[in-house]
Structure formats: structure tokens, C-alpha cells
Scaffold this motif. Structure first.
Motif, PDB file in Angstrom:
ATOM      1  N   LEU A 173       0.839  -1.188   0.000  1.00 31.05           N
ATOM      2  CA  LEU A 173       0.000   0.000   0.000  1.00 31.05           C
ATOM      3  C   LEU A 173       0.879   1.245   0.000  1.00 31.05           C
ATOM      4  CD1 LEU A 173      -2.598  -1.033   2.740  1.00 31.05           C
ATOM      5  CD2 LEU A 173      -2.930  -1.094   0.262  1.00 31.05           C
ATOM      6  N   PRO A 174       0.480   2.288  -0.735  1.00 34.99           N
ATOM      7  CA  PRO A 174       1.250   3.534  -0.698  1.00 34.99           C
ATOM      8  C   PRO A 174       1.052   4.218   0.649  1.00 34.99           C
ATOM      9  CG  PRO A 174      -0.749   3.846  -1.960  1.00 34.99           C
ATOM     10  CD  PRO A 174      -0.687   2.378  -1.636  1.00 34.99           C
ATOM     11  N   GLU A 175       2.123   4.783   1.174  1.00 34.64           N
ATOM     12  CA  GLU A 175       2.029   5.464   2.464  1.00 34.64           C
ATOM     13  C   GLU A 175       1.100   6.664   2.395  1.00 34.64           C
ATOM     14  OE1 GLU A 175       4.989   6.846   6.090  1.00 34.64           O
ATOM     15  OE2 GLU A 175       5.792   5.956   4.242  1.00 34.64           O
ATOM     16  N   ALA A 176       0.796   7.082   1.163  1.00 31.66           N
ATOM     17  CA  ALA A 176      -0.124   8.203   0.986  1.00 31.66           C
ATOM     18  C   ALA A 176      -1.476   7.943   1.638  1.00 31.66           C
ATOM     19  CB  ALA A 176      -0.306   8.477  -0.506  1.00 31.66           C
ATOM     20  N   LEU A 177      -1.859   6.695   1.787  1.00 31.01           N
ATOM     21  CA  LEU A 177      -3.154   6.373   2.381  1.00 31.01           C
ATOM     22  C   LEU A 177      -3.260   6.879   3.821  1.00 31.01           C
ATOM     23  CD1 LEU A 177      -4.043   2.737   1.195  1.00 31.01           C
ATOM     24  CD2 LEU A 177      -5.106   4.887   0.506  1.00 31.01           C
ATOM     25  N   ARG A 178      -2.147   6.875   4.528  1.00 29.21           N
ATOM     26  CA  ARG A 178      -2.197   7.274   5.934  1.00 29.21           C
ATOM     27  C   ARG A 178      -2.432   8.768   6.104  1.00 29.21           C
ATOM     28  NH1 ARG A 178       3.731   6.558   8.611  1.00 29.21           N
ATOM     29  NH2 ARG A 178       2.512   7.143  10.435  1.00 29.21           N
ATOM     30  N   THR A 179      -2.328   9.512   5.010  1.00 29.46           N
ATOM     31  CA  THR A 179      -2.489  10.970   5.089  1.00 29.46           C
ATOM     32  C   THR A 179      -3.908  11.429   4.768  1.00 29.46           C
ATOM     33  OG1 THR A 179      -1.921  11.398   2.754  1.00 29.46           O
ATOM     34  CG2 THR A 179      -0.097  11.177   4.313  1.00 29.46           C
ATOM     35  N   LEU A 180      -4.790  10.502   4.424  1.00 32.57           N
ATOM     36  CA  LEU A 180      -6.159  10.889   4.057  1.00 32.57           C
ATOM     37  C   LEU A 180      -6.923  11.269   5.318  1.00 32.57           C
ATOM     38  CD1 LEU A 180      -6.964   8.205   1.334  1.00 32.57           C
ATOM     39  CD2 LEU A 180      -6.042  10.510   1.038  1.00 32.57           C
ATOM     40  N   PRO A 181      -7.277  12.526   5.499  1.00 31.03           N
ATOM     41  CA  PRO A 181      -7.786  13.000   6.793  1.00 31.03           C
ATOM     42  C   PRO A 181      -9.193  12.549   7.153  1.00 31.03           C
ATOM     43  CG  PRO A 181      -7.880  14.771   5.179  1.00 31.03           C
ATOM     44  CD  PRO A 181      -7.157  13.624   4.516  1.00 31.03           C
ATOM     45  N   LYS A 182     -10.014  12.172   6.154  1.00 32.31           N
ATOM     46  CA  LYS A 182     -11.415  11.854   6.443  1.00 32.31           C
ATOM     47  C   LYS A 182     -11.762  10.388   6.206  1.00 32.31           C
ATOM     48  CE  LYS A 182     -12.978  16.563   5.582  1.00 32.31           C
ATOM     49  NZ  LYS A 182     -13.932  17.446   4.863  1.00 32.31           N
ATOM     50  N   LEU A 183     -10.758   9.560   5.974  1.00 33.01           N
ATOM     51  CA  LEU A 183     -11.012   8.150   5.685  1.00 33.01           C
ATOM     52  C   LEU A 183     -11.621   7.457   6.908  1.00 33.01           C
ATOM     53  CD1 LEU A 183     -10.660   6.124   3.363  1.00 33.01           C
ATOM     54  CD2 LEU A 183      -8.485   5.448   4.397  1.00 33.01           C
ATOM     55  N   GLN A 184     -12.786   6.842   6.707  1.00 31.96           N
ATOM     56  CA  GLN A 184     -13.507   6.188   7.797  1.00 31.96           C
ATOM     57  C   GLN A 184     -13.509   4.665   7.671  1.00 31.96           C
ATOM     58  OE1 GLN A 184     -17.413   7.930   7.587  1.00 31.96           O
ATOM     59  NE2 GLN A 184     -16.714   9.941   8.285  1.00 31.96           N
ATOM     60  N   LYS A 185     -13.347   4.165   6.433  1.00 26.63           N
ATOM     61  CA  LYS A 185     -13.359   2.712   6.245  1.00 26.63           C
ATOM     62  C   LYS A 185     -12.423   2.329   5.112  1.00 26.63           C
ATOM     63  CE  LYS A 185     -16.388  -1.294   5.520  1.00 26.63           C
ATOM     64  NZ  LYS A 185     -17.795  -1.759   5.331  1.00 26.63           N
ATOM     65  N   LEU A 186     -11.544   1.373   5.384  1.00 30.42           N
ATOM     66  CA  LEU A 186     -10.610   0.841   4.401  1.00 30.42           C
ATOM     67  C   LEU A 186     -10.741  -0.670   4.417  1.00 30.42           C
ATOM     68  CD1 LEU A 186      -8.203   1.051   2.446  1.00 30.42           C
ATOM     69  CD2 LEU A 186      -6.701   1.074   4.445  1.00 30.42           C
ATOM     70  N   ASP A 187     -11.193  -1.241   3.308  1.00 32.17           N
ATOM     71  CA  ASP A 187     -11.420  -2.683   3.228  1.00 32.17           C
ATOM     72  C   ASP A 187     -10.367  -3.320   2.327  1.00 32.17           C
ATOM     73  OD1 ASP A 187     -12.443  -5.258   3.254  1.00 32.17           O
ATOM     74  OD2 ASP A 187     -14.527  -4.580   3.110  1.00 32.17           O
TER      75      ASP A 187
END
Length: 238
Positions: free
Chosen positions: A199-213
Motif C-alpha cells: 500500500l502507498p504510504e499516501a493512504l495514511r495521510t487521508l484526513p477523512k477516511l472512515q473505512k478501508l477494506d
């Protein structure tokens, strides 16, 4: 809104009286037996909602561009192998475009000109690629692409800065672009049943992410920072 509702009538052609009603704004022809559409349909310039889902259509005429007031268009569950480039010339198409359940292998590049479109559903097709300028869909809030054959996402996907839901289940993705960091409004990201290895580390910077499947990515190496998302109240499924 002047409405004609002709769903589930077993129609093989559109009644002449409907085609003559030039004040018609909402036409529902869902779940009939239509195999082709007459040119007169595209002369109904007042149409705002057109539902042609669940018929047996194999072709949409370039004349669809004449429907300049349509904001909701449902072409789902037909036998379409292509969409006309002219679909990108519908200036009012803003609420809903649904083309799921067809035989599409790609989406026309012109689609990216629909800068006011909020919802795009193209699930259950045979898509192998997405338009490079996908980021032109600047108002898009929900993008559903599950059960296709996508192996990569265009870099421009990060320009969809209004996007709240991205559904990519059941494709062939092995990686995600770093530009995904641009999805600052994203709440839901469904990546089930792909071929992701990291996974790209960019995912950890998404401020409003509520669900990651992330379920059913058999070769996925889970990063250490995944716990950070959970600490920030993101529900992570692995």
C-alpha cells in the motif's frame, strides 16, 4: 415534472405517443425488451431523467448529445460494448450516470468532460483501463468500479478532490498510485479481491477516511502504519 413511467411492460419499441411528447421531462423504460432506440427519442430535448436500464440495448446513438438537459441517465444492465464519445457532451449530466452490468471494455475519454457529475457507476463490466484524464470529473463524489478487469489506476485519480467513496472490489490491481493522497474528502475505500502486494504510504495521510477494506488480497504485506489509521477512527478490514 412531466413523467411517463413504462417500466416492466414487455415493450419491444417505444410508443409513438411518448416520442411525440416534447414536453416530457422524466421517461422510465426500465426492464423492457428494447433492442434499439429510435432517433425520435433524442428529439425529446426537455428530458431531465432517462432510465433505459435492464433492456437488451447494444448501441447508443451519438445523437444522445441532443439531450442537453438530462441530469440523470441510467443505461445499466444492457448489452452495450461501447459508449459514444458524445456522452461527454451532455452539459447538464450532474446527478447520476449508471452504466453497470454491460460489456464495456473501456469508458470514452470524453466522459472526463462531465465536470459536474456526482455519481458514476460502471461496475460489472470488462473494463481494462480508465481514461487518463479521469481527474476531470471534479464534482464526483462516488465512483463504483467493482468487478472489472482493471490492472492500474490513472495518476489523475488524485485530482478527484470531491470524491467520498471509491469502490474497486474484484479487479486486478497490484498497486495504487501515490497521487491517491489527493483524495482529501475520501471516506470509504473498498479494495477487496485485488492483487495488491503493498500500500502507498499516501493512504495514511487521508484526513477523512472512515473505512478501508483490504480483505482477500492474498499477497498484501500490511504496513506498520496501518495501526495509525485505526487510531484515527478509520475502520480497517484485513
Amino acid at each position: 415534472m412531466r413523467t411517463t413511467d413504462l417500466d416492466q411492460r414487455g415493450l419491444t419499441e417505444i410508443p409513438a405517443g411518448v416520442l411525440a411528447d416534447h414536453g416530457l421531462e422524466h421517461l422510465n423504460l426500465y426492464h423492457n425488451e428494447l433492442t434499439e432506440l429510435p432517433e425520435e427519442l433524442w428529439e425529446l430535448h426537455g428530458l431531465r431523467v432517462l432510465n433505459l436500464a435492464d433492456n437488451r440495448l447494444r448501441h447508443i446513438s451519438p445523437s444522445i448529445r441532443r439531450l442537453s438537459k438530462v441530469h440523470t441517465l441510467d443505461l445499466g444492465h444492457n448489452e452495450l460494448s461501447a459508449l459514444p464519445e458524445e456522452i461527454g457532451e451532455l452539459p447538464a449530466l450532474s446527478e447520476y450516470l449508471y452504466v453497470s452490468g454491460n460489456r464495456l471494455t473501456e469508458l470514452p475519454d470524453s466522459l472526463c468532460r462531465l465536470k459536474n457529475l456526482r455519481y458514476l457507476g460502471a461496475t460489472d463490466n470488462q473494463l481494462t483501463r480508465l481514461p487518463e484524464r479521469l481527474g476531470g470529473l471534479k464534482s464526483l463524489r462516488e465512483l463504483r468500479l467493482y468487478h472489472n478487469r482493471l490492472t492500474a489506476l490513472p495518476e489523475s485519480i488524485g485530482e478527484l478532490d470531491s470524491l467520498r467513496e471509491l469502490h474497486l472490489r474484484g479487479n486486478r490491481l497490484s498497486e495504487l498510485p501515490e497521487t491517491i493522497a489527493g483524495l482529501r474528502e475520501l471516506r470509504m475505500l473498498d479494495l477487496r479481491e485485488n492483487q495488491l502486494t503493498e500500500l502507498p504510504e499516501a493512504l495514511r495521510t487521508l484526513p477523512k477516511l472512515q473505512k478501508l477494506d483490504l480483505r482477500w488480497n492474498k499477497r498484501l504485506r500490511l504496513p506498520e502504519w496501518l495501526g495509525t489509521l485505526e487510531e484515527n477512527d478509520c475502520y480497517v478490514l484485513v
